[in-house]
Design an enzyme around this catalytic site. Structure first.
Site, mmCIF file in Angstrom:
data_model
loop_
_atom_site.group_PDB
_atom_site.id
_atom_site.type_symbol
_atom_site.label_atom_id
_atom_site.label_comp_id
_atom_site.label_asym_id
_atom_site.label_seq_id
_atom_site.Cartn_x
_atom_site.Cartn_y
_atom_site.Cartn_z
ATOM 1 N N TYR A 1 -8.214 -7.408 2.175
ATOM 2 C CA TYR A 1 -8.141 -8.197 0.933
ATOM 3 C C TYR A 1 -8.241 -7.279 -0.284
ATOM 4 O O TYR A 1 -7.466 -7.411 -1.246
ATOM 5 C CB TYR A 1 -9.271 -9.224 0.921
ATOM 6 C CG TYR A 1 -9.346 -10.060 -0.329
ATOM 7 C CD1 TYR A 1 -8.453 -11.113 -0.539
ATOM 8 C CD2 TYR A 1 -10.321 -9.823 -1.291
ATOM 9 C CE1 TYR A 1 -8.531 -11.900 -1.677
ATOM 10 C CE2 TYR A 1 -10.402 -10.602 -2.436
ATOM 11 C CZ TYR A 1 -9.505 -11.638 -2.624
ATOM 12 O OH TYR A 1 -9.585 -12.415 -3.758
ATOM 13 N N HIS B 1 -17.862 -18.516 0.506
ATOM 14 C CA HIS B 1 -18.679 -17.426 -0.006
ATOM 15 C C HIS B 1 -20.159 -17.800 0.071
ATOM 16 O O HIS B 1 -20.515 -18.935 0.400
ATOM 17 C CB HIS B 1 -18.270 -17.094 -1.439
ATOM 18 C CG HIS B 1 -16.941 -16.429 -1.535
ATOM 19 N ND1 HIS B 1 -15.798 -17.080 -1.967
ATOM 20 C CD2 HIS B 1 -16.555 -15.170 -1.235
ATOM 21 C CE1 HIS B 1 -14.774 -16.243 -1.941
ATOM 22 N NE2 HIS B 1 -15.203 -15.079 -1.508
ATOM 23 N N LYS C 1 -5.546 -6.512 -3.430
ATOM 24 C CA LYS C 1 -5.888 -6.683 -4.843
ATOM 25 C C LYS C 1 -5.689 -5.385 -5.641
ATOM 26 O O LYS C 1 -5.233 -5.404 -6.784
ATOM 27 C CB LYS C 1 -7.331 -7.185 -4.983
ATOM 28 C CG LYS C 1 -7.507 -8.628 -4.545
ATOM 29 C CD LYS C 1 -6.687 -9.568 -5.418
ATOM 30 C CE LYS C 1 -6.847 -11.019 -5.042
ATOM 31 N NZ LYS C 1 -6.018 -11.910 -5.890
ATOM 32 N N SER D 1 -10.739 -9.111 -7.709
ATOM 33 C CA SER D 1 -12.067 -9.389 -7.165
ATOM 34 C C SER D 1 -12.906 -8.114 -7.233
ATOM 35 O O SER D 1 -12.380 -7.003 -7.190
ATOM 36 C CB SER D 1 -11.936 -9.835 -5.708
ATOM 37 O OG SER D 1 -13.152 -9.691 -5.016
ATOM 38 N N SER D 2 -14.213 -8.290 -7.304
ATOM 39 C CA SER D 2 -15.107 -7.129 -7.376
ATOM 40 C C SER D 2 -15.097 -6.313 -6.081
ATOM 41 O O SER D 2 -15.573 -5.174 -6.067
ATOM 42 C CB SER D 2 -16.540 -7.585 -7.675
ATOM 43 O OG SER D 2 -16.990 -8.487 -6.686
ATOM 44 N N CYS D 3 -14.526 -6.858 -5.002
ATOM 45 C CA CYS D 3 -14.506 -6.117 -3.735
ATOM 46 C C CYS D 3 -13.518 -4.939 -3.773
ATOM 47 O O CYS D 3 -13.441 -4.173 -2.816
ATOM 48 C CB CYS D 3 -14.177 -7.034 -2.571
ATOM 49 S SG CYS D 3 -12.469 -7.582 -2.540
#
Length: 310
Positions: free
Chosen positions: A137, A180, A141, A108-110
């Protein structure tokens, strides 16, 4: 990848996994291993070991994860780090033990630092502090990326990692507490139109900017990379353009046909100011997204406009 190769899609009923399954079927692949979470608990080490030993998949798409928006990430911090670590540790390790030819890990971009320069380049990973609201999270990742790299370096495993931007599309989650921003917004505007409400309120100032990729574009990129990419590190998947949350609300309002006002609730958090992917690495490999944001949202709206939410 050959058309008859045995392909395991972890998380095949989610938005990402189901899109990958549709893409594979469209390209003529037929030999799938599909297990629901009730049939196979990926958090259970022994269950996953037994599954891999019995099935021996050739290729694995690891799209299973515990996911959610700001509220869910910030509320269930222990669940988010524990469950995601367990899922990916079990699947990645057993893919190694059982000789999987290639695995794709979806992140994920987070994973990128909260204040990283924009657009986000792959090399910005671990160069600064994360956004606090989704740190558990993100750390899970990041661990998955490093696990794929570690197994590649130590054991020669062909495990690759891809980092999608914000996604939307079929089989998205529309629960207002756990979804989201885009699906939550669609539901809010559809409900407000049905009820004849005078306004819709969005969280925060509306100033943060976000990039949105249709799940079908993501799936096409994943299959392209599964065939054409084999290296350590990660590859961003996005469109390379972003939009403010307020502009997004205005676009959704137009598509839904809502006549009321858009209000902002500045007591609620904005989250990361901006998250735009640098997709030059992916573009350089020869792939670009095809579905525009307005086209994609219209497709989703047509799919869900008559949904009877509780």
């Amino acid at each position: 990848m050959n058309k008859q190769d045995k392909i395991y899609i972890a998380g095949h009923r989610g938005m990402v996994g189901s899109a990958i399954l549709r893409q594979l079927k469209a390209e003529g692949y037929t030999n799938f291993i599909l297990k629901t979470s009730s049939e196979l608990d990926l958090r259970n080490q022994q269950a996953v070991a037994n599954f891999f030993e019995q099935e021996k998949p050739d290729y694995v798409f690891l799209a299973a994860a515990k996911v959610g928006g700001i509220v869910a990430n910030n509320t269930y911090r222990g669940d988010f780090i524990y469950e995601n670590l367990m899922i990916q540790n079990n699947v990645i390790h057993q893919s190694h033990v059982n000789g999987v030819k290639k695995l794709m890990f979806l992140g994920s971009s987070c994973i990128y630092p909260k204040m990283a320069p924009q657009p986000l380049k792959e090399e910005y990973l671990l160069t600064g502090l994360l956004e606090p609201t989704n740190e558990p999270y993100a750390i899970a990742k990041i661990a998955g990326i490093k696990m794929c790299d570690g197994y590649r370096e130590q054991f020669g495993c062909d495990f690759i990692s891809v980092m999608p931007t914000n996604l939307y599309g079929p089989n998205d989650n529309y629960d207002l507490k756990n979804s989201h921003v885009l699906p939550a917004m669609l539901r809010k505007f559809i409900t407000a139109k049905r009820n004849g409400d005078a306004s819709v309120t969005i969280w925060g100032t509306g100033s943060p900017k976000r990039e949105f990729l249709h799940a079908d574009d993501l799936a096409a990129a994943c299959l392209f990379l599964m065939k054409n990419y084999s290296d350590s590190g990660l590859v961003n998947i996005g469109i390379g353009e972003d939009i403010s949350i307020l502009e997004l609300a205005q676009l959704v309002k137009k598509i839904v046909g809502f006549e009321g006002d858009i209000l902002t609730d500045t007591t609620k958090p904005d989250g990361t100011p901006r998250k735009l992917m640098d997709v030059s690495k992916l573009s350089g490999l020869g792939w670009k997204a095809k579905i525009t944001l307005e086209e994609g949202i219209r497709k989703v709206y047509d799919e869900i406009k008559d949904t009877a939410w509780e």
